[in-house]
Design a protein around this motif. Structure first.
Motif, PDB file in Angstrom:
ATOM      1  N   ARG A   1     -16.238  21.183   4.868  1.00  0.00           N
ATOM      2  CA  ARG A   1     -15.323  20.284   4.184  1.00  0.00           C
ATOM      3  C   ARG A   1     -15.792  18.847   4.315  1.00  0.00           C
ATOM      4  O   ARG A   1     -16.768  18.559   5.006  1.00  0.00           O
ATOM      5  N   ASP A   2     -15.081  17.968   3.650  1.00  0.00           N
ATOM      6  CA  ASP A   2     -15.337  16.531   3.755  1.00  0.00           C
ATOM      7  C   ASP A   2     -14.440  15.969   4.850  1.00  0.00           C
ATOM      8  O   ASP A   2     -13.232  16.200   4.846  1.00  0.00           O
ATOM      9  N   LEU A   3     -15.024  15.245   5.782  1.00  0.00           N
ATOM     10  CA  LEU A   3     -14.256  14.586   6.831  1.00  0.00           C
ATOM     11  C   LEU A   3     -14.243  13.088   6.571  1.00  0.00           C
ATOM     12  O   LEU A   3     -15.275  12.495   6.248  1.00  0.00           O
ATOM     13  N   VAL A   4     -13.074  12.504   6.712  1.00  0.00           N
ATOM     14  CA  VAL A   4     -12.912  11.076   6.449  1.00  0.00           C
ATOM     15  C   VAL A   4     -12.566  10.373   7.754  1.00  0.00           C
ATOM     16  O   VAL A   4     -11.592  10.723   8.417  1.00  0.00           O
ATOM     17  N   GLU A   5     -13.377   9.370   8.107  1.00  0.00           N
ATOM     18  CA  GLU A   5     -13.078   8.553   9.290  1.00  0.00           C
ATOM     19  C   GLU A   5     -12.050   7.501   8.882  1.00  0.00           C
ATOM     20  O   GLU A   5     -12.262   6.766   7.912  1.00  0.00           O
ATOM     21  N   THR A   6     -10.958   7.426   9.610  1.00  0.00           N
ATOM     22  CA  THR A   6      -9.881   6.511   9.237  1.00  0.00           C
ATOM     23  C   THR A   6      -9.533   5.580  10.385  1.00  0.00           C
ATOM     24  O   THR A   6      -9.857   5.847  11.547  1.00  0.00           O
ATOM     25  N   LEU A   7      -8.858   4.499  10.029  1.00  0.00           N
ATOM     26  CA  LEU A   7      -8.380   3.514  10.995  1.00  0.00           C
ATOM     27  C   LEU A   7      -6.900   3.288  10.736  1.00  0.00           C
ATOM     28  O   LEU A   7      -6.501   3.001   9.608  1.00  0.00           O
ATOM     29  N   GLN A   8      -6.083   3.436  11.775  1.00  0.00           N
ATOM     30  CA  GLN A   8      -4.634   3.278  11.643  1.00  0.00           C
ATOM     31  C   GLN A   8      -4.247   1.815  11.881  1.00  0.00           C
ATOM     32  O   GLN A   8      -4.568   1.242  12.928  1.00  0.00           O
ATOM     33  N   LEU A   9      -3.558   1.236  10.905  1.00  0.00           N
ATOM     34  CA  LEU A   9      -3.167  -0.167  10.967  1.00  0.00           C
ATOM     35  C   LEU A   9      -1.712  -0.313  10.511  1.00  0.00           C
ATOM     36  O   LEU A   9      -1.095   0.675  10.090  1.00  0.00           O
ATOM     37  N   VAL A  10      -1.199  -1.521  10.577  1.00  0.00           N
ATOM     38  CA  VAL A  10       0.115  -1.833  10.015  1.00  0.00           C
ATOM     39  C   VAL A  10      -0.044  -3.005   9.055  1.00  0.00           C
ATOM     40  O   VAL A  10      -0.947  -3.826   9.199  1.00  0.00           O
ATOM     41  N   GLY A  11       0.818  -3.038   8.047  1.00  0.00           N
ATOM     42  CA  GLY A  11       0.736  -4.096   7.052  1.00  0.00           C
ATOM     43  C   GLY A  11       2.092  -4.384   6.445  1.00  0.00           C
ATOM     44  O   GLY A  11       3.101  -3.771   6.810  1.00  0.00           O
ATOM     45  N   SER A  12       2.101  -5.313   5.508  1.00  0.00           N
ATOM     46  CA  SER A  12       3.331  -5.704   4.808  1.00  0.00           C
ATOM     47  C   SER A  12       3.088  -5.672   3.310  1.00  0.00           C
ATOM     48  O   SER A  12       2.020  -6.090   2.841  1.00  0.00           O
ATOM     49  N   LEU A  13       4.076  -5.188   2.585  1.00  0.00           N
ATOM     50  CA  LEU A  13       3.988  -5.168   1.135  1.00  0.00           C
ATOM     51  C   LEU A  13       4.305  -6.551   0.574  1.00  0.00           C
ATOM     52  O   LEU A  13       5.059  -7.323   1.163  1.00  0.00           O
ATOM     53  N   ALA A  14       3.715  -6.837  -0.581  1.00  0.00           N
ATOM     54  CA  ALA A  14       3.929  -8.121  -1.251  1.00  0.00           C
ATOM     55  C   ALA A  14       3.968  -7.884  -2.753  1.00  0.00           C
ATOM     56  O   ALA A  14       3.377  -6.917  -3.254  1.00  0.00           O
ATOM     57  N   PRO A  15       4.652  -8.748  -3.511  1.00  0.00           N
ATOM     58  CA  PRO A  15       4.660  -8.588  -4.971  1.00  0.00           C
ATOM     59  C   PRO A  15       3.301  -8.881  -5.568  1.00  0.00           C
ATOM     60  O   PRO A  15       2.466  -9.550  -4.952  1.00  0.00           O
ATOM     61  N   ASN A  16       3.095  -8.394  -6.776  1.00  0.00           N
ATOM     62  CA  ASN A  16       1.837  -8.662  -7.473  1.00  0.00           C
ATOM     63  C   ASN A  16       1.635 -10.165  -7.657  1.00  0.00           C
ATOM     64  O   ASN A  16       0.550 -10.692  -7.432  1.00  0.00           O
TER      65      ASN A  16
ATOM     66  N   PRO B   1       6.211   4.076  -4.697  1.00  0.00           N
ATOM     67  CA  PRO B   1       7.536   4.699  -4.818  1.00  0.00           C
ATOM     68  C   PRO B   1       8.612   3.650  -5.063  1.00  0.00           C
ATOM     69  O   PRO B   1       8.453   2.478  -4.712  1.00  0.00           O
ATOM     70  N   VAL B   2       9.722   4.086  -5.634  1.00  0.00           N
ATOM     71  CA  VAL B   2      10.776   3.159  -6.043  1.00  0.00           C
ATOM     72  C   VAL B   2      11.382   2.418  -4.853  1.00  0.00           C
ATOM     73  O   VAL B   2      11.854   1.281  -4.992  1.00  0.00           O
ATOM     74  N   TRP B   3      11.330   3.018  -3.644  1.00  0.00           N
ATOM     75  CA  TRP B   3      11.947   2.377  -2.487  1.00  0.00           C
ATOM     76  C   TRP B   3      11.031   1.349  -1.835  1.00  0.00           C
ATOM     77  O   TRP B   3      11.455   0.645  -0.924  1.00  0.00           O
ATOM     78  N   PHE B   4       9.768   1.275  -2.242  1.00  0.00           N
ATOM     79  CA  PHE B   4       8.876   0.274  -1.674  1.00  0.00           C
ATOM     80  C   PHE B   4       9.289  -1.112  -2.168  1.00  0.00           C
ATOM     81  O   PHE B   4       9.464  -1.321  -3.364  1.00  0.00           O
ATOM     82  N   ARG B   5       9.436  -2.050  -1.248  1.00  0.00           N
ATOM     83  CA  ARG B   5       9.886  -3.402  -1.572  1.00  0.00           C
ATOM     84  C   ARG B   5       8.965  -4.435  -0.917  1.00  0.00           C
ATOM     85  O   ARG B   5       8.452  -4.204   0.176  1.00  0.00           O
ATOM     86  N   PRO B   6       8.768  -5.578  -1.587  1.00  0.00           N
ATOM     87  CA  PRO B   6       7.975  -6.646  -0.963  1.00  0.00           C
ATOM     88  C   PRO B   6       8.551  -7.043   0.387  1.00  0.00           C
ATOM     89  O   PRO B   6       9.763  -7.127   0.557  1.00  0.00           O
ATOM     90  N   GLY B   7       7.673  -7.265   1.349  1.00  0.00           N
ATOM     91  CA  GLY B   7       8.096  -7.620   2.692  1.00  0.00           C
ATOM     92  C   GLY B   7       8.278  -6.423   3.604  1.00  0.00           C
ATOM     93  O   GLY B   7       8.430  -6.602   4.827  1.00  0.00           O
ATOM     94  N   MET B   8       8.272  -5.206   3.055  1.00  0.00           N
ATOM     95  CA  MET B   8       8.496  -4.004   3.860  1.00  0.00           C
ATOM     96  C   MET B   8       7.309  -3.757   4.808  1.00  0.00           C
ATOM     97  O   MET B   8       6.155  -3.938   4.442  1.00  0.00           O
TER      98      MET B   8
END
Length: 380
Positions: free
Chosen positions: A55-70, A267-274
């Motif tokens: 299979r294909d293995l993907v190396e990932t990095l876990q982070l945190v972030g904030s949503l913002a408007p376009n 998704p509809v529940w995603f909001r800027p600043g979340m």
């Protein structure tokens, strides 16, 4: 000793026991019948197995972030004056160019009327001057002065029209209007430090902002993919996205770089600043052999091994295969068998029932790995 997935300390203790039991078992057997496997009629050891996957293995990095408007814009007046009309509703959509607010422009309109009169006179004077200069009845200096007066009157008229247009504050793009801070009759100033009249947010597409540690900064670039997860009233929602900006400057305070990306089909529940969890894809290994981490044995003498189930004369036998280890992700590890004949689809011991004593060519009773110990998710 093969056990279900354990903590590092428990796994180390189990591995030590496995080395001891395996060495003792093999030693006794070698003394009696060197080169032989299990004793004739030995009871098969129950074990839980999984298939080796390609299979294909993907190396990932876990982070945190904030949503913002376009896009987001704080709306302020460019010219001071008294508010005459507020023409938008808080929290409602607005269109680009829509008038949001009108400032009293009566004084400017009076000045515009004066400017129009001066411009009309300057135009007539210029027309007469051009007729006279062709007949050489006027000096060149007088002609130049008339043209200068005409250009000044024209510029003054254009300036007042621009200022009058700015008395109507318009939406810079399609979006959602925020809360307003003024009412008809309020006086607004043109200072950049003044309280914004309102805010317009473009929610047609969401952005995300997060920080990446400097050790990974060179592995993040335009087009790098990521996965976003967040808690919502409906449970946990997720979406995919792609990086469009990675700063080349490392912040001295945090030793990280700023990264921004677009979120696809939020998704509809995603909001800027979340607040959201970000799983950043750093590298992908295509078509490698992979097994659960719990299927790998690490011993002081033999290094890393897996126990492959091989069939001989109708019996299922244990075959200890040395392997090289590669990428680890989501409970899976990439393996490179150092022994021929190991391919995708073959069964490998991943867990056992109680304490196990396994040895080379020992009889096995393979059973599917219990669901609670299986590796969830898709690493592709």
């Amino acid at each position: 000793m093969i056990l279900p997935r354990l903590s590092k300390s428990a796994l180390a203790a189990s591995i030590g026991a496995l080395v001891l039991f395996s060495s003792v078992g093999c030693g006794k057997k070698s003394a009696k019948n060197p080169g032989d496997g299990a004793a004739p009629g030995a009871r098969a050891q129950p074990v839980e197995v999984v298939a080796i996957e390609k299979r294909d293995l993907v190396e990932t990095l876990q982070l945190v972030g904030s949503l913002a408007p376009n896009e987001t814009a704080q709306i302020r007046a460019e010219i001071a004056g008294q508010v005459r009309e507020v023409l938008f509703d808080e929290g409602q959509p607005v269109k680009k160019g829509q008038i949001l607010l009108r400032i009293d422009d009566s004084e400017l309109r009076a000045q515009l009327a004066q400017a129009e009169a001066r411009f009309e006179l300057a135009t007539q004077n210029l027309r007469r001057t051009e007729d006279l200069i062709t007949q050489q009845f006027i000096s060149q200096a007088d002609a130049d002065q008339t043209r200068s007066d005409y250009n000044a009157a024209k510029a003054e008229l254009q300036l007042l029209r621009v200022r009058l247009d700015k008395m109507e504050i318009k939406a810079p793009f399609d979006g959602i209007a925020g809360a307003r801070t003024v009412s008809p009759g309020d006086y607004v100033t043109a200072s950049v430090t003044a309280t914004p009249i309102t805010t317009i947010d473009d929610l047609s597409r969401l952005k995300i902002e997060f920080q990446v540690p400097e050790r990974y900064s060179l592995r993040v670039r335009h087009g790098t993919h990521f996965h976003v997860r967040a808690r919502t009233p409906d449970g946990e929602d997720s979406a995919n996205g792609e990086v469009y900006f990675a700063s080349v400057i490392i912040d001295r305070a945090t030793r990280s770089v700023q990264v921004k990306g677009y979120v696809d089909d939020a998704p509809v529940w995603f909001r800027p600043g979340m607040f959201v969890n970000v799983e950043l894809e750093l590298a992908t290994r295509k078509g490698v052999l992979a097994v659960p981490e719990g299927a790998v044995l690490v011993t002081a003498g033999a290094g890393s091994q897996i126990v492959v189930v091989r069939e001989r004369d109708g019996d299922k036998l244990a075959d200890f295969v040395p392997v090289g280890l590669g990428m680890r992700t989501r409970g899976l590890v990439e393996i490179t068998p150092l022994k021929e004949g190991v391919t995708a689809g073959m069964s490998v011991v991943a867990s056992g029932v109680g304490a196990l004593i396994l040895y080379q060519d020992g009889k096995l009773d393979p059973r599917p790995l219990r669901k609670e110990f299986s590796i969830g998710g898709d690493a592709q």
